[in-house]
Design a protein around this motif. Structure first.
Motif, short mmCIF file in Angstrom:
data_model
loop_
_atom_site.label_atom_id
_atom_site.label_comp_id
_atom_site.label_asym_id
_atom_site.label_seq_id
_atom_site.Cartn_x
_atom_site.Cartn_y
_atom_site.Cartn_z
N SER A 59 35.88 42.45 10.82
CA SER A 59 36.34 41.14 10.32
C SER A 59 37.56 40.63 11.08
O SER A 59 37.91 39.46 10.96
CB SER A 59 36.65 41.23 8.82
N LEU A 60 38.19 41.51 11.86
CA LEU A 60 39.39 41.13 12.60
C LEU A 60 39.09 40.62 14.00
O LEU A 60 40.00 40.41 14.80
CB LEU A 60 40.33 42.35 12.72
N PHE A 61 37.82 40.42 14.33
CA PHE A 61 37.43 40.12 15.70
C PHE A 61 38.21 38.93 16.28
O PHE A 61 38.37 37.90 15.63
CB PHE A 61 35.93 39.81 15.77
N TRP A 62 38.68 39.11 17.52
CA TRP A 62 39.39 38.05 18.24
C TRP A 62 39.32 38.39 19.73
O TRP A 62 38.97 39.51 20.10
CB TRP A 62 40.85 37.96 17.79
N THR A 63 39.64 37.42 20.57
CA THR A 63 39.70 37.66 22.00
C THR A 63 41.00 37.11 22.56
O THR A 63 41.58 36.15 22.03
CB THR A 63 38.51 37.00 22.75
N ALA A 64 41.46 37.70 23.65
CA ALA A 64 42.77 37.36 24.20
C ALA A 64 42.87 35.90 24.61
O ALA A 64 43.90 35.25 24.39
CB ALA A 64 43.06 38.26 25.40
N ASN A 65 41.81 35.35 25.20
CA ASN A 65 41.91 33.99 25.74
C ASN A 65 41.90 32.91 24.65
O ASN A 65 41.96 31.73 24.97
CB ASN A 65 40.81 33.71 26.77
N GLU A 66 41.84 33.32 23.38
CA GLU A 66 41.99 32.37 22.28
C GLU A 66 43.47 32.02 22.04
O GLU A 66 43.77 31.05 21.35
CB GLU A 66 41.40 32.95 20.99
N VAL A 67 44.37 32.83 22.58
CA VAL A 67 45.81 32.64 22.32
C VAL A 67 46.40 31.70 23.36
O VAL A 67 46.24 31.91 24.57
CB VAL A 67 46.54 33.99 22.34
N ASP A 68 47.08 30.67 22.88
CA ASP A 68 47.70 29.67 23.76
C ASP A 68 48.99 30.23 24.37
O ASP A 68 49.95 30.52 23.65
CB ASP A 68 48.00 28.41 22.96
N MET A 69 49.01 30.38 25.68
CA MET A 69 50.18 30.94 26.38
C MET A 69 50.99 29.86 27.10
O MET A 69 51.89 30.18 27.88
CB MET A 69 49.71 32.00 27.38
N THR A 70 50.72 28.60 26.82
CA THR A 70 51.35 27.50 27.57
C THR A 70 52.86 27.57 27.55
O THR A 70 53.53 27.48 28.60
CB THR A 70 50.89 26.14 27.00
N GLN A 71 53.44 27.74 26.37
CA GLN A 71 54.90 27.77 26.26
C GLN A 71 55.48 29.05 26.87
O GLN A 71 56.56 29.03 27.46
CB GLN A 71 55.33 27.64 24.80
N PHE A 86 59.04 32.40 30.22
CA PHE A 86 59.28 33.71 30.82
C PHE A 86 60.33 33.66 31.93
O PHE A 86 61.24 34.52 31.96
CB PHE A 86 57.98 34.33 31.35
N PRO A 87 60.28 32.69 32.84
CA PRO A 87 61.31 32.66 33.89
C PRO A 87 62.71 32.42 33.35
O PRO A 87 63.70 32.71 34.05
CB PRO A 87 60.87 31.49 34.79
N ARG A 88 62.81 31.90 32.12
CA ARG A 88 64.13 31.61 31.54
C ARG A 88 64.66 32.73 30.67
O ARG A 88 65.77 32.62 30.12
CB ARG A 88 64.06 30.30 30.73
N LEU A 89 63.89 33.80 30.51
CA LEU A 89 64.38 34.95 29.75
C LEU A 89 65.54 35.60 30.50
O LEU A 89 65.63 35.52 31.73
CB LEU A 89 63.27 35.99 29.55
N GLU A 90 66.40 36.27 29.76
CA GLU A 90 67.46 37.04 30.39
C GLU A 90 66.83 38.13 31.27
O GLU A 90 65.75 38.63 30.95
CB GLU A 90 68.34 37.70 29.33
N PRO A 91 67.50 38.51 32.36
CA PRO A 91 66.93 39.54 33.24
C PRO A 91 66.57 40.83 32.49
O PRO A 91 65.52 41.44 32.76
CB PRO A 91 68.05 39.79 34.26
N GLY A 92 67.43 41.24 31.54
CA GLY A 92 67.13 42.43 30.75
C GLY A 92 65.90 42.27 29.89
O GLY A 92 65.13 43.22 29.68
N GLU A 93 65.69 41.04 29.38
CA GLU A 93 64.51 40.77 28.57
C GLU A 93 63.25 40.79 29.43
O GLU A 93 62.21 41.31 29.00
CB GLU A 93 64.66 39.41 27.87
N GLN A 94 63.34 40.23 30.63
CA GLN A 94 62.19 40.27 31.53
C GLN A 94 61.81 41.70 31.89
O GLN A 94 60.64 42.06 31.90
CB GLN A 94 62.49 39.47 32.81
N GLU A 95 62.83 42.51 32.19
CA GLU A 95 62.56 43.91 32.56
C GLU A 95 61.93 44.66 31.40
O GLU A 95 60.96 45.40 31.57
CB GLU A 95 63.86 44.59 32.99
#
Length: 350
Positions: A54-66, A71-80
Motif C-alpha cells: 500500500s506504500l508504493f511510490w517511485t522516486a520520479n514522483e517527487v518534485d526536486m525543482t526547489q 543545493f548550491p546555496r547550502l553551507e559547505p558543511g551541509e553539502q559535504e
C-alpha cells in the motif's frame, strides 16, 4: 546450537507438488511452492505484505525543482554531509535487495518468499532514489564520489564491518542460524542505521531547505519502518519453529549486535553531523538508543537503554511515522510488558 540448525540449507525448489501447499516451516520445511493466500501457516504475513504494498511510490514522483536551486546555496558543511549521508544510505540500502533475495532462496514458505520479494522491490527503489536525488542536485563527479563512500571512507568502512560479515556469512554458509543473524542485522538497518542520516535531511527541511529530498526520505523512512516490522515478525516466527535456539548465548549475541551497532551509529553521527546547526550530538545519541530499544522490543527482547525509553528529539515526529508503543502482534493477544531476561520472549508460546 544443534547440528540441525547448523546444517546447510538447500535451495528450495520452484515447484514440488508432492508437498503440501501450506508450508510446514519457514526454513527447512515442506511446501509445494503453490501459494494460496487463504491457506497460510501464518495468515499475518498476508497483512504485512498488504501494508507494504500500500506504500508504493517511485522516486520520479517527487518534485526536486526547489532542491536543484537550493543545493548550491547550502553551507559547505551541509553539502559535504549531504553527499556523505547519501553515500551511507546507498551503501546500506543497495545490499538489502540482494539479502532479501538470498534469504528467499532458502525460505520454504511461499508467503514469506512473496513478502521478501515485495521488500526487495522497495529496497531497489530506495537505491534508485539516492541516485535520483544526486542526479538532480549535483554533478556526475560528485554523484560517483558519494557512491564511492562505502568503499573508501574509513569511518564508514569500520561502521559496516559487522554488517558485511554477517550478510556474507549467510551468503557463503546458509544455515538457519546465519539466516536468523542476517535478519537481526536487517532489523538494525531498517530500524537504527539509517536514522541519523534521516534526521539530517529532516533538519534541513524544518529550516526550509531541500524539502524535496526530505519528502523522498520520509517515504523511504515509512517503508523501512514497515520492513523492520515484517522482518522482526518473520524472525520471531522462525525462532518459534527452532526453540533450541532460544538460549542465553543467542540472546546475548543479539544484544551484543545492538550494543555494537549503537556505538558505531553514534560514532558515525558525530563524525558526519559535526557542526550541523540544529542537531545536538548528545540528543542524537539518545535518539539512536531510543530506536534500538524500539527494535529490540519488536524482536521480543527487553530494552538495553532504560534511560532512553522516550524520543529525545520531539521535533522529528513531524517527519517520522511511528509504531504504537503498546501495539499487539500476531504472537500475543495482549500487550506485553517486557522485562529483563536472558532468553528471547514469547517464542515458546507460538
Amino acid at each position: 546450537m544443534n547440528t540441525t540448525t547448523n546444517t546447510l540449507l538447500t535451495r528450495v525448489k520452484v515447484l514440488d507438488p508432492l508437498n503440501p501447499n501450506r508450508a510446514t516451516a519457514i526454513f527447512g520445511g515442506e511446501a509445494s511452492g503453490i501459494l494460496n493466500w487463504n491457506d497460510l501457516k501464518y495468515p499475518h504475513f498476508y497483512k504485512l505484505r498488504q501494508r507494504i504494498r500500500s506504500l508504493f511510490w517511485t522516486a520520479n514522483e517527487v518534485d526536486m525543482t526547489q532542491d536543484v536551486k537550493q543545493f548550491p546555496r547550502l553551507e559547505p558543511g551541509e553539502q559535504e554531509a549531504f553527499l556523505k549521508i547519501i553515500g551511507l544510505l546507498a551503501t546500506l540500502d543497495g545490499p538489502q535487495t540482494d539479502v532479501a533475495a538470498k534469504l528467499s532462496a532458502y525460505v520454504t514458505d511461499p508467503s514469506v518468499k512473496s513478502l521478501f520479494a515485495t521488500i526487495a522491490d522497495q529496497e531497489s527503489e530506495h537505491n534508485h532514489s539516492y541516485a535520483y536525488v544526486l542526479s538532480s542536485v549535483t554533478t556526475f563527479d560528485n554523484q560517483v564520489k558519494s557512491f564511492e563512500m562505502g568503499r573508501r571512507d574509513a569511518v564508514l568502512l569500520k561502521r559496516n564491518e559487522r554488517i558485511a560479515q554477517v550478510y556474507n556469512d549467510f551468503a557463503e554458509n546458509p544455515t538457519v542460524v546465519h539466516a536468523l543473524k542476517a535478519m537481526v542485522y536487517t532489523t538494525l538497518l531498517e530500524g537504527l542505521f539509517f536514522y541519523s542520516g534521516f534526521a539530517f535531511f529532516y533538519n534541513l527541511a524544518r529550516n526550509g531547505k531541500m524539502v524535496g529530498t526530505s519528502t523522498m526520505i520520509s517515504y523511504i523512512n515509512r517503508d523501512e519502518l514497515e520492513h523492520g516490522r515484517a522482518m522482526s515478525d518473520v524472525f520471531r516466527a522462525a525462532m518459534g519453529e527452532n526453540p533450541e535456539l532460544n538460549t542465553a548465548e543467542f540472546t546475548e549475541w543479539i544484544y551484543d549486535a545492538y550494543r555494537h551497532s549503537v556505538e558505531q551509529e553514534t560514532e558515525w553521527s558525530r563524525y558526519v553531523l559535526e557542526g550541523i546547526d540544529g542537531i545536538d550530538p548528545d540528543e542524537m545519541e539518545g535518539y539512536i538508543k531510543y530506536r534500538a530499544n524500539k527494535m529490540l522490543r519488536m524482536l521480543g527482547l527487553s530494552e538495553l537503554y532504560e534511560e532512553h525509553t522516550d524520543n529525545p528529539m520531539k521535533w522529528i515526529r513531524a517527519y517520522v511515522d511511528s509504531f504504537d508503543n503498546t501495539k499487539t502482534d500476531f504472537f500475543e493477544g495482549t500487550s506485553r510488558q517486557y522485562t529483563k531476561t536472558s532468553d528471547l520472549n514469547g517464542f515458546d508460546d507460538l
